[in-house]
Each structure stands twice: as structure tokens, then as C-alpha cells.
Design a protein around this motif. Structure first.
Motif, PDB file in Angstrom:
ATOM      1  N   THR A   8       0.924  -1.213   0.208  1.00  0.00           N
ATOM      2  CA  THR A   8      -0.051  -0.052   0.164  1.00  0.00           C
ATOM      3  C   THR A   8       0.766   1.065   0.017  1.00  0.00           C
ATOM      4  OG1 THR A   8      -1.697  -1.193   1.381  1.00  0.00           O
ATOM      5  CG2 THR A   8      -1.893   1.226   1.332  1.00  0.00           C
ATOM      6  N   LEU A   9       0.703   2.052  -0.938  1.00  0.00           N
ATOM      7  CA  LEU A   9       1.721   3.218  -1.146  1.00  0.00           C
ATOM      8  C   LEU A   9       0.704   4.502  -0.612  1.00  0.00           C
ATOM      9  CD1 LEU A   9       4.309   4.215  -2.590  1.00  0.00           C
ATOM     10  CD2 LEU A   9       2.918   4.091  -4.755  1.00  0.00           C
ATOM     11  N   THR A  10       1.319   4.993   0.145  1.00  0.00           N
ATOM     12  CA  THR A  10       1.009   6.534   0.799  1.00  0.00           C
ATOM     13  C   THR A  10       1.709   7.766   0.029  1.00  0.00           C
ATOM     14  OG1 THR A  10       0.168   5.535   2.558  1.00  0.00           O
ATOM     15  CG2 THR A  10       0.039   7.807   2.679  1.00  0.00           C
ATOM     16  N   LEU A  11       1.157   8.628  -0.672  1.00  0.00           N
ATOM     17  CA  LEU A  11       1.659   9.757  -1.343  1.00  0.00           C
ATOM     18  C   LEU A  11       1.034  10.866  -0.863  1.00  0.00           C
ATOM     19  CD1 LEU A  11       2.011   8.297  -5.019  1.00  0.00           C
ATOM     20  CD2 LEU A  11       3.521   8.227  -3.203  1.00  0.00           C
ATOM     21  N   PRO A  12       1.660  11.964  -0.990  1.00  0.00           N
ATOM     22  CA  PRO A  12       1.193  13.285  -0.682  1.00  0.00           C
ATOM     23  C   PRO A  12       0.137  13.814  -1.589  1.00  0.00           C
ATOM     24  CG  PRO A  12       3.657  13.749  -1.481  1.00  0.00           C
ATOM     25  CD  PRO A  12       3.300  12.222  -1.463  1.00  0.00           C
ATOM     26  N   ASP A  13      -0.778  14.655  -1.187  1.00  0.00           N
ATOM     27  CA  ASP A  13      -1.385  15.403  -2.265  1.00  0.00           C
ATOM     28  C   ASP A  13      -0.645  16.044  -3.308  1.00  0.00           C
ATOM     29  OD1 ASP A  13      -3.911  14.583  -1.121  1.00  0.00           O
ATOM     30  OD2 ASP A  13      -4.034  15.921   0.101  1.00  0.00           O
ATOM     31  N   ASN A  14      -1.324  16.492  -4.298  1.00  0.00           N
ATOM     32  CA  ASN A  14      -0.582  17.435  -5.320  1.00  0.00           C
ATOM     33  C   ASN A  14      -0.339  18.556  -4.481  1.00  0.00           C
ATOM     34  OD1 ASN A  14      -1.141  15.963  -7.293  1.00  0.00           O
ATOM     35  ND2 ASN A  14      -3.224  16.998  -7.726  1.00  0.00           N
ATOM     36  N   LEU A  15       1.152  19.090  -4.753  1.00  0.00           N
ATOM     37  CA  LEU A  15       1.678  20.227  -4.002  1.00  0.00           C
ATOM     38  C   LEU A  15       1.893  21.495  -4.959  1.00  0.00           C
ATOM     39  CD1 LEU A  15       4.519  18.187  -2.430  1.00  0.00           C
ATOM     40  CD2 LEU A  15       2.805  18.961  -1.406  1.00  0.00           C
ATOM     41  N   THR A  16       1.677  22.550  -4.295  1.00  0.00           N
ATOM     42  CA  THR A  16       2.218  23.970  -5.239  1.00  0.00           C
ATOM     43  C   THR A  16       3.029  24.483  -4.159  1.00  0.00           C
ATOM     44  OG1 THR A  16       0.025  23.971  -6.313  1.00  0.00           O
ATOM     45  CG2 THR A  16       1.048  25.969  -6.136  1.00  0.00           C
ATOM     46  N   ARG A  17       4.084  25.343  -4.714  1.00  0.00           N
ATOM     47  CA  ARG A  17       5.250  25.943  -4.087  1.00  0.00           C
ATOM     48  C   ARG A  17       5.522  27.084  -4.643  1.00  0.00           C
ATOM     49  NH1 ARG A  17       3.425  22.800  -1.010  1.00  0.00           N
ATOM     50  NH2 ARG A  17       4.435  21.464   0.524  1.00  0.00           N
ATOM     51  N   GLU A  18       6.024  28.222  -4.241  1.00  0.00           N
ATOM     52  CA  GLU A  18       6.380  29.319  -4.925  1.00  0.00           C
ATOM     53  C   GLU A  18       8.102  29.266  -5.157  1.00  0.00           C
ATOM     54  OE1 GLU A  18       7.236  33.939  -4.154  1.00  0.00           O
ATOM     55  OE2 GLU A  18       5.316  33.270  -3.535  1.00  0.00           O
ATOM     56  N   ALA A  19       8.502  29.556  -6.417  1.00  0.00           N
ATOM     57  CA  ALA A  19       9.838  29.515  -6.793  1.00  0.00           C
ATOM     58  C   ALA A  19      10.758  30.366  -6.098  1.00  0.00           C
ATOM     59  CB  ALA A  19      10.100  29.807  -8.389  1.00  0.00           C
ATOM     60  N   SER A  20      11.801  29.603  -5.528  1.00  0.00           N
ATOM     61  CA  SER A  20      12.847  30.654  -4.746  1.00  0.00           C
ATOM     62  C   SER A  20      13.720  31.285  -5.604  1.00  0.00           C
ATOM     63  CB  SER A  20      13.316  29.668  -3.584  1.00  0.00           C
ATOM     64  OG  SER A  20      14.117  28.633  -4.360  1.00  0.00           O
ATOM     65  N   GLY A  21      13.666  31.029  -6.846  1.00  0.00           N
ATOM     66  CA  GLY A  21      14.928  31.729  -7.773  1.00  0.00           C
ATOM     67  C   GLY A  21      14.378  31.320  -9.330  1.00  0.00           C
ATOM     68  N   PRO A  22      15.344  31.623 -10.300  1.00  0.00           N
ATOM     69  CA  PRO A  22      14.907  31.191 -11.498  1.00  0.00           C
ATOM     70  C   PRO A  22      14.954  30.106 -11.794  1.00  0.00           C
ATOM     71  CG  PRO A  22      17.024  32.511 -11.532  1.00  0.00           C
ATOM     72  CD  PRO A  22      16.592  32.371  -9.985  1.00  0.00           C
ATOM     73  N   ALA A  23      15.865  29.054 -11.352  1.00  0.00           N
ATOM     74  CA  ALA A  23      15.618  27.748 -11.364  1.00  0.00           C
ATOM     75  C   ALA A  23      14.382  26.753 -10.928  1.00  0.00           C
ATOM     76  CB  ALA A  23      17.026  26.992 -10.847  1.00  0.00           C
ATOM     77  N   GLY A  24      13.516  27.528 -10.027  1.00  0.00           N
ATOM     78  CA  GLY A  24      12.608  26.918  -9.289  1.00  0.00           C
ATOM     79  C   GLY A  24      12.604  27.045  -7.899  1.00  0.00           C
ATOM     80  N   ALA A  25      12.274  25.550  -7.256  1.00  0.00           N
ATOM     81  CA  ALA A  25      12.432  25.687  -5.910  1.00  0.00           C
ATOM     82  C   ALA A  25      12.683  24.125  -5.462  1.00  0.00           C
ATOM     83  CB  ALA A  25      10.923  25.935  -5.242  1.00  0.00           C
ATOM     84  N   VAL A  26      13.349  23.988  -4.344  1.00  0.00           N
ATOM     85  CA  VAL A  26      13.722  22.677  -3.634  1.00  0.00           C
ATOM     86  C   VAL A  26      12.313  22.226  -3.115  1.00  0.00           C
ATOM     87  CG1 VAL A  26      14.878  21.541  -2.008  1.00  0.00           C
ATOM     88  CG2 VAL A  26      16.160  22.986  -3.556  1.00  0.00           C
ATOM     89  N   VAL A  27      12.004  21.025  -3.037  1.00  0.00           N
ATOM     90  CA  VAL A  27      10.708  20.643  -2.698  1.00  0.00           C
ATOM     91  C   VAL A  27      10.946  19.217  -1.999  1.00  0.00           C
ATOM     92  CG1 VAL A  27       8.190  19.734  -3.201  1.00  0.00           C
ATOM     93  CG2 VAL A  27       9.122  21.630  -4.289  1.00  0.00           C
ATOM     94  N   THR A  28      10.545  19.204  -0.802  1.00  0.00           N
ATOM     95  CA  THR A  28      10.768  17.958   0.003  1.00  0.00           C
ATOM     96  C   THR A  28       9.296  17.335   0.285  1.00  0.00           C
ATOM     97  OG1 THR A  28      10.772  18.949   2.114  1.00  0.00           O
ATOM     98  CG2 THR A  28      12.850  18.566   1.042  1.00  0.00           C
ATOM     99  N   PHE A  29       9.250  15.883   0.320  1.00  0.00           N
ATOM    100  CA  PHE A  29       7.942  15.334   0.351  1.00  0.00           C
ATOM    101  C   PHE A  29       8.180  14.004   1.079  1.00  0.00           C
ATOM    102  CE2 PHE A  29       9.144  14.804  -3.831  1.00  0.00           C
ATOM    103  CZ  PHE A  29       9.279  13.437  -4.031  1.00  0.00           C
ATOM    104  N   SER A  30       7.097  13.356   1.727  1.00  0.00           N
ATOM    105  CA  SER A  30       7.098  11.844   2.315  1.00  0.00           C
ATOM    106  C   SER A  30       6.364  11.173   1.528  1.00  0.00           C
ATOM    107  CB  SER A  30       6.805  12.347   3.918  1.00  0.00           C
ATOM    108  OG  SER A  30       6.816  10.739   4.270  1.00  0.00           O
TER     109      SER A  30
END
Length: 102
Positions: A8-30
């Protein structure tokens, strides 16, 4: 008795984050998985937690397998918005069950 059930796989809901710079953003999840026979099993996600996600929407695909070779897979999205843009509400996972009244 043979193990024929995937973990049984447990994943996060869809995530939305604001970019921290031109490359995007580092995102962590479980992401976790549990098997009825083997108990907790490792989960592999691509891209992995802690990756830099570019501005836009990226699908993260995760898989887990037990010692019997049964595989579970699933996905969710990570949306990175440009800095300073208004927040975007990601749709939640919903289950609709039809009801017939006679």
C-alpha cells in the motif's frame, strides 16, 4: 501461502510551491509504503524528495515493491509558481460514489 498483494503506497496530495529563484524551488515530500507480509518497504520516487523543481508542473512517480516482487506505483504533481504570483489551489483527490434512490 504466496504473497500476491502489492504494498500500500501513501503519497502526498498535489503540491504547489513558489519558486525561490529562476531555477525553481527545492521541494521535499514524504512517500511511504507498507506490505501486509513484509511490513514497511522502501519507496523510490522520480524526481526524488529534495530535488529542484522547475517553474511549471512536474509529475512525480513513485514505486514500491515487496520481497515477493509485487509492485505498487502512483503519482502526484508538484507545481512551482513564479516568485510573487498569486497562490494556485491544487485540486484535491476526490472520490464520488453514485447513489441510486428508488
Amino acid at each position: 501461502m504466496a504473497d500476491t498483494t502489492a504494498p500500500t503506497l501513501t503519497l502526498p496530495d498535489n503540491l504547489t510551491r513558489e519558486a525561490s529563484g529562476p531555477a525553481g524551488a527545492v521541494v521535499t515530500f514524504s512517500a511511504t509504503a507498507s506490505d501486509a507480509v513484509a511490513g514497511p518497504v522502501p519507496v523510490s520516487c522520480t524526481p526524488s524528495s529534495g530535488s529542484t523543481f522547475a517553474i511549471g508542473t512536474t509529475t512525480v512517480t513513485c514505486t514500491a515493491s515487496d520481497t515477493a516482487g509485487n509492485v505498487a506505483s502512483g503519482s502526484f504533481t508538484v507545481t512551482i509558481t513564479p516568485p510573487g504570483s498569486p497562490p494556485v489551489e491544487a485540486p484535491q483527490h476526490r472520490l464520488f460514489v453514485p447513489v441510486i434512490v428508488r
